[in-house]
Design an enzyme around this catalytic site. Structure first.
Site, PDB file in Angstrom:
ATOM      1  N   ILE A   1       0.640  -1.353  -6.726  1.00 45.32           N
ATOM      2  CA  ILE A   1       0.707  -2.741  -7.178  1.00 45.32           C
ATOM      3  C   ILE A   1       1.140  -2.818  -8.653  1.00 45.32           C
ATOM      4  O   ILE A   1       1.832  -3.752  -9.068  1.00 45.32           O
ATOM      5  CB  ILE A   1      -0.633  -3.485  -6.925  1.00 45.32           C
ATOM      6  CG1 ILE A   1      -0.500  -4.981  -7.238  1.00 45.32           C
ATOM      7  CG2 ILE A   1      -1.802  -2.867  -7.672  1.00 45.32           C
ATOM      8  CD1 ILE A   1       0.452  -5.741  -6.372  1.00 45.32           C
TER       9      ILE A   1
ATOM     10  N   ALA B   1      -6.611  -0.750  -9.896  1.00 46.45           N
ATOM     11  CA  ALA B   1      -5.749  -1.667  -9.139  1.00 46.45           C
ATOM     12  C   ALA B   1      -6.370  -3.061  -9.098  1.00 46.45           C
ATOM     13  O   ALA B   1      -5.698  -4.081  -9.277  1.00 46.45           O
ATOM     14  CB  ALA B   1      -5.547  -1.139  -7.719  1.00 46.45           C
TER      15      ALA B   1
ATOM     16  N   ARG C   1     -12.202   2.864  11.523  1.00 46.80           N
ATOM     17  CA  ARG C   1     -12.401   1.504  11.010  1.00 46.80           C
ATOM     18  C   ARG C   1     -11.104   0.747  10.754  1.00 46.80           C
ATOM     19  O   ARG C   1     -11.091  -0.191   9.974  1.00 46.80           O
ATOM     20  CB  ARG C   1     -13.281   1.543   9.746  1.00 46.80           C
ATOM     21  CG  ARG C   1     -12.740   2.400   8.639  1.00 46.80           C
ATOM     22  CD  ARG C   1     -13.787   2.676   7.564  1.00 46.80           C
ATOM     23  NE  ARG C   1     -13.189   3.376   6.454  1.00 46.80           N
ATOM     24  CZ  ARG C   1     -12.835   4.660   6.454  1.00 46.80           C
ATOM     25  NH1 ARG C   1     -13.031   5.402   7.524  1.00 46.80           N
ATOM     26  NH2 ARG C   1     -12.280   5.190   5.390  1.00 46.80           N
TER      27      ARG C   1
ATOM     28  N   ASP D   1       0.871  -1.192   0.000  1.00 47.13           N
ATOM     29  CA  ASP D   1       0.000   0.000   0.000  1.00 47.13           C
ATOM     30  C   ASP D   1       0.902   1.234   0.000  1.00 47.13           C
ATOM     31  O   ASP D   1       1.871   1.295   0.750  1.00 47.13           O
ATOM     32  CB  ASP D   1      -0.900   0.028   1.249  1.00 47.13           C
ATOM     33  CG  ASP D   1      -2.028   1.043   1.121  1.00 47.13           C
ATOM     34  OD1 ASP D   1      -3.198   0.649   1.285  1.00 47.13           O
ATOM     35  OD2 ASP D   1      -1.745   2.232   0.863  1.00 47.13           O
TER      36      ASP D   1
ATOM     37  N   LEU E   1      -9.294   6.350  11.187  1.00 46.47           N
ATOM     38  CA  LEU E   1      -9.221   5.740  12.518  1.00 46.47           C
ATOM     39  C   LEU E   1     -10.513   5.107  13.025  1.00 46.47           C
ATOM     40  O   LEU E   1     -10.485   4.364  13.983  1.00 46.47           O
ATOM     41  CB  LEU E   1      -8.707   6.766  13.545  1.00 46.47           C
ATOM     42  CG  LEU E   1      -7.308   7.341  13.247  1.00 46.47           C
ATOM     43  CD1 LEU E   1      -6.878   8.279  14.375  1.00 46.47           C
ATOM     44  CD2 LEU E   1      -6.264   6.254  13.059  1.00 46.47           C
TER      45      LEU E   1
ATOM     46  N   LYS F   1       0.622   3.132   5.922  1.00 41.50           N
ATOM     47  CA  LYS F   1      -0.347   2.121   6.385  1.00 41.50           C
ATOM     48  C   LYS F   1       0.280   0.730   6.413  1.00 41.50           C
ATOM     49  O   LYS F   1       0.127  -0.022   7.368  1.00 41.50           O
ATOM     50  CB  LYS F   1      -1.564   2.109   5.449  1.00 41.50           C
ATOM     51  CG  LYS F   1      -2.397   3.371   5.524  1.00 41.50           C
ATOM     52  CD  LYS F   1      -3.525   3.351   4.497  1.00 41.50           C
ATOM     53  CE  LYS F   1      -4.418   4.566   4.651  1.00 41.50           C
ATOM     54  NZ  LYS F   1      -5.497   4.604   3.662  1.00 41.50           N
TER      55      LYS F   1
ATOM     56  N   CYS G   1     -14.742 -10.400 -16.194  1.00 36.38           N
ATOM     57  CA  CYS G   1     -15.888 -11.060 -16.842  1.00 36.38           C
ATOM     58  C   CYS G   1     -17.191 -10.336 -16.529  1.00 36.38           C
ATOM     59  O   CYS G   1     -18.082 -10.252 -17.370  1.00 36.38           O
ATOM     60  CB  CYS G   1     -16.030 -12.492 -16.330  1.00 36.38           C
ATOM     61  SG  CYS G   1     -14.828 -13.636 -16.985  1.00 36.38           S
TER      62      CYS G   1
ATOM     63  N   CYS H   1      -2.736   3.335 -25.890  1.00 41.36           N
ATOM     64  CA  CYS H   1      -1.338   3.353 -26.323  1.00 41.36           C
ATOM     65  C   CYS H   1      -0.749   4.755 -26.383  1.00 41.36           C
ATOM     66  O   CYS H   1       0.433   4.942 -26.661  1.00 41.36           O
ATOM     67  CB  CYS H   1      -1.181   2.634 -27.658  1.00 41.36           C
ATOM     68  SG  CYS H   1      -2.282   3.300 -28.896  1.00 41.36           S
TER      69      CYS H   1
END
Ligand SMILES: [Zn+2]
Length: 260
Positions: free
Chosen positions: A110, A133, A71, A60, A69, A86, A173, A189
């Site tokens: 990522i 992501a 959760r 991350d 804060l 984090k 999908c 592109c």
């Protein structure tokens, strides 16, 4: 009553071993990648460690802010004031929870990792908050044949999708045409990265906990090669007291199945 030291209560895995299929050593050996160290990432990491997983990679690039804060079990006011990463804080806290944990953390996107990096993992948990992501992880995992368990929340609604290549469909999908168009533009592109609007609706910790718990429950099934994993979408709506599963068929036009 006399409390006796030793015996079953001295074994931290004793309650897990009550499940006849649970294999402590197998769970310990699995290398799990958690992408996203926000609300879902906190809950997923906590449950992975409590379920016996000992080899984690956390990815991350964000830093902690105060609004996280309400959760995020592992973050504190001090972490927010110091604007700590984090991924770094979760890595530190799960090591405190369980000293056997081997954890690596990375503070980058990522999309910046080569496929060889993802290939080292047995399982990938998606805890991200954006479509780009999510689809990147999905495509990489499908190509590498690595199970991917994606979690998502939106208000009191949540979803878990279990992607088991090559048997199941994947995230792409079931993607709608608008998303597909946006992604096409994003990765066009011309090389220009197009930003698009994704509304932020706060999920509460309860929805987050439920979705994360389902993700880790499915991870345990896959780790043990059990065939009762969710096929392949779990949908939850806390405001309507409703949950359901949906078997999403492979879309023949989805690019991730072309080589199958
Ligand atoms: Zn697909």
């Amino acid at each position: 009553m006399h409390i006796r030291a030793g015996g079953i209560d001295e074994d931290k895995y004793s309650r897990l071993k009550l499940f006849e299929w649970y294999d402590v050593e197998r769970v310990k050996r699995q290398k799990v990648m958690v992408v996203g160290a926000g609300a879902l990432g906190n809950e997923v990491c906590k449950n992975l460690v409590l379920s016996g997983y000992r080899r984690l990679t956390i990815v991350d690039m964000d830093r902690i802010v105060k609004s996280n804060l309400n959760r995020c079990v592992f973050f504190s006011d001090e972490d927010a004031e110091r604007q700590r990463y984090k991924a770094e804080v979760i890595a530190e806290k799960i090591k405190e929870m369980e000293k056997e944990v081997e954890v690596e953390y990375y503070t980058k996107r990522i999309e910046e990792f080569p496929e060889d990096f993802i290939r080292k993992h047995d399982l990938v948990m998606g805890c991200v908050d954006n479509v780009a992501a999510r689809l990147h992880i999905n495509a990489s995992c499908y190509a590498l044949r690595i199970p991917y368990i994606d979690g998502a929340t939106h208000g009191q609604v949540g979803k878990v999708q279990v992607v088991m290549p090559p048997e199941t469909s994947c995230l792409e999908c079931g993607m709608n045409a608008t998303h597909a168009k946006i992604m096409q533009k994003r990765f066009s592109c011309t090389g220009k990265d197009i930003h698009y609007f994704e509304p932020k609706i706060a999920a509460d910790i309860n929805t987050t906990s439920i979705i994360a718990a389902i993700q880790v429950q499915e991870a345990l099934k896959i780790t043990h090669e059990r065939d009762n994993y969710i096929r392949n979408v779990f949908y939850f709506d806390g405001s309507r007291n409703f949950f359901s599963t949906l078997d999403l068929p492979i879309n023949p036009r989805c690019p991730n199945h072309a080589s199958l």
